[in-house]
Write a protein that holds these residues in place. Structure first.
Motif, short mmCIF file in Angstrom:
data_model
loop_
_atom_site.label_atom_id
_atom_site.label_comp_id
_atom_site.label_asym_id
_atom_site.label_seq_id
_atom_site.Cartn_x
_atom_site.Cartn_y
_atom_site.Cartn_z
N LEU A 44 -80.94 35.02 -42.96
CA LEU A 44 -80.43 35.81 -44.07
C LEU A 44 -80.35 34.99 -45.35
O LEU A 44 -80.53 35.51 -46.46
CB LEU A 44 -79.06 36.39 -43.72
CG LEU A 44 -79.03 37.39 -42.55
CD1 LEU A 44 -77.59 37.79 -42.23
CD2 LEU A 44 -79.87 38.62 -42.88
N LEU A 45 -80.05 33.68 -45.21
CA LEU A 45 -79.94 32.82 -46.38
C LEU A 45 -81.28 32.28 -46.85
O LEU A 45 -81.36 31.70 -47.95
CB LEU A 45 -79.01 31.63 -46.07
CG LEU A 45 -77.53 31.95 -45.92
CD1 LEU A 45 -76.78 30.70 -45.47
CD2 LEU A 45 -76.94 32.45 -47.23
N ALA A 46 -82.32 32.43 -46.05
CA ALA A 46 -83.61 31.83 -46.37
C ALA A 46 -84.16 32.27 -47.73
O ALA A 46 -84.62 31.43 -48.51
CB ALA A 46 -84.61 32.13 -45.26
N PRO A 47 -84.15 33.57 -48.08
CA PRO A 47 -84.68 33.94 -49.42
C PRO A 47 -83.92 33.29 -50.56
O PRO A 47 -84.53 32.80 -51.52
CB PRO A 47 -84.52 35.46 -49.44
CG PRO A 47 -84.48 35.88 -48.00
CD PRO A 47 -83.78 34.76 -47.30
N CYS A 48 -82.58 33.24 -50.45
CA CYS A 48 -81.79 32.63 -51.50
C CYS A 48 -82.07 31.12 -51.59
O CYS A 48 -82.22 30.57 -52.69
CB CYS A 48 -80.30 32.88 -51.26
SG CYS A 48 -79.21 32.15 -52.50
N LEU A 49 -82.14 30.46 -50.44
CA LEU A 49 -82.43 29.02 -50.43
C LEU A 49 -83.81 28.73 -50.99
O LEU A 49 -84.02 27.72 -51.68
CB LEU A 49 -82.30 28.47 -49.01
CG LEU A 49 -80.90 28.53 -48.39
CD1 LEU A 49 -80.93 28.03 -46.95
CD2 LEU A 49 -79.91 27.71 -49.21
N LEU A 50 -84.76 29.60 -50.70
CA LEU A 50 -86.11 29.40 -51.21
C LEU A 50 -86.14 29.52 -52.74
O LEU A 50 -86.78 28.71 -53.44
CB LEU A 50 -87.06 30.44 -50.59
CG LEU A 50 -88.53 30.36 -51.03
CD1 LEU A 50 -89.12 29.00 -50.67
CD2 LEU A 50 -89.33 31.49 -50.39
N VAL A 51 -85.43 30.52 -53.27
CA VAL A 51 -85.38 30.68 -54.72
C VAL A 51 -84.70 29.48 -55.38
O VAL A 51 -85.16 28.97 -56.41
CB VAL A 51 -84.67 32.00 -55.09
CG1 VAL A 51 -84.42 32.09 -56.59
CG2 VAL A 51 -85.47 33.19 -54.60
N LEU A 52 -83.60 29.01 -54.78
CA LEU A 52 -82.91 27.84 -55.32
C LEU A 52 -83.81 26.61 -55.29
O LEU A 52 -83.81 25.80 -56.22
CB LEU A 52 -81.62 27.58 -54.54
CG LEU A 52 -80.48 28.57 -54.77
CD1 LEU A 52 -79.29 28.23 -53.88
CD2 LEU A 52 -80.04 28.56 -56.23
N ALA A 53 -84.56 26.46 -54.21
CA ALA A 53 -85.47 25.30 -54.10
C ALA A 53 -86.55 25.34 -55.17
O ALA A 53 -86.92 24.31 -55.74
CB ALA A 53 -86.09 25.25 -52.71
#
Length: 330
Positions: A44-53
């Motif tokens: 669930l956090l993967a999209p947010c972490l990808l955008v932050l990265a």
């Protein structure tokens, strides 16, 4: 048939189990965990972490890389390859007296902005608890409107208000007895000009503080306030011993965020000075920009920006320490 045969036998209650010995822990049935349940939060956090990265990770890595390189206009246009400079950029920055003057100026500017923002925000939040409903609604609308105003628009408005020739503030202040400010240039000196910019920063930051503190004040138990008043405490005593301790986590959070935001002030100074801030108006953000894009030394500008990031990380560390202390007390 006798009466004894027709009588229903009495039910004997089952024996109670013996209590467990002292120190023994009752065994609880273990619930089986579904396979792959631990991966669900990460998915669930993967999209947010990808955008932050992508948005923050690459610029931060590039910033660190440039700070250790000799990178100027020639390297930017590809005429020469980037050369490793080691810690030369940091040494040059730390040995520069102008840099330390900018650090002191930024610290004083941020501290003054935070103090005025927190004090004014607290006073307005307390005032909203004592006004009528329609007045509270009107003030909240004004706060949200000022909060939602773009920074460039707000800076332009303040620049017009404090204009030496056509500014309305000079005209209003000159109507006071003994005050003659017609034609006064507020930006002729650094302290006065930074005071105007500080007022602009406080004006834009107060609405968020007021709204947050107002929400926190609704959580203060009225019973504790009444008990303090019955014990003889006045308004200041109730605020100091009841309201302030309950609001302490919110105040610490707001103060930390305000320090981070006020140390990162850039558009207010840049626009107010027409895109060319003088030496007396340089803060860490504008100083880094000046070194990188005006002087053309991207390596040194990146080093200044990285030092600023490290200073802000120190502020975040202090915030985490205070929050951990508050959690231990609670």
């Amino acid at each position: 048939m006798s009466a004894a045969d027709t009588t229903t036998p009495a039910k004997v209650p089952p024996p109670r189990p013996a209590p467990p010995p002292p120190g023994a822990v009752a065994a609880r049935p273990r619930r089986g965990r579904a396979p792959g349940a631990a991966a669900v939060p990460w998915a669930l956090l993967a999209p947010c972490l990808l955008v932050l990265a992508l948005v923050m990770g690459y610029p931060l890595v590039r910033l660190v890389t440039l700070s250790f390189q000799k990178f100027g206009q020639s390297q930017l246009w590809g005429f020469q390859p980037a050369q490793s400079a080691g810690f030369a950029n940091f040494i040059n920055v730390l040995e520069d007296g102008e840099f330390w003057a900018v650090v002191v100026r930024t610290t004083v500017f941020a501290a003054g902005s935070v103090i005025f923002t927190m004090v004014l925000g607290m006073l307005i939040a307390l005032l909203l608890q004592r006004v009528s409903g329609w007045m509270k609604t009107l003030i909240n609308i004004a706060l949200v409107a000022s909060w939602g105003m773009p920074v460039i628009v707000a800076t332009t408005v303040f620049k017009w208000l404090f204009d030496s020739d056509y500014g309305i503030l000079n005209a209003l202040l000159s109507k006071l007895p003994g005050v003659h400010l017609i034609g006064h240039n507020w930006f002729a000196s650094g302290p006065q000009g930074l005071a105007v910019i500080m007022l602009l920063v406080v004006w834009g930051a107060v609405p968020f503080v007021v709204i947050t503190l107002g929400a926190g004040l609704t959580q203060v138990p009225k019973e504790l306030e009444e008990a303090a008043r019955l014990d003889g405490a006045g308004s200041w005593g109730v605020f100091r011993h009841v309201t302030l301790p309950i609001l302490k986590p919110i105040i610490v959070m707001l103060a930390t965020l305000s320090v981070i935001w006020d140390m990162g002030v850039f558009p207010q100074v840049f626009v107010m000075r027409g895109g060319h801030p003088e030496a007396e108006f340089q803060l860490l953000t504008t100083y880094s920009y000046d070194r990188a894009f005006v002087v053309g030394d991207y390596g040194q500008g990146s080093a200044i920006a990285l030092i600023t990031v490290l200073l802000l990380l120190g502020v975040v560390a202090l915030y985490m320490r205070q929050m951990l202390k508050i959690g231990e007390v609670e």
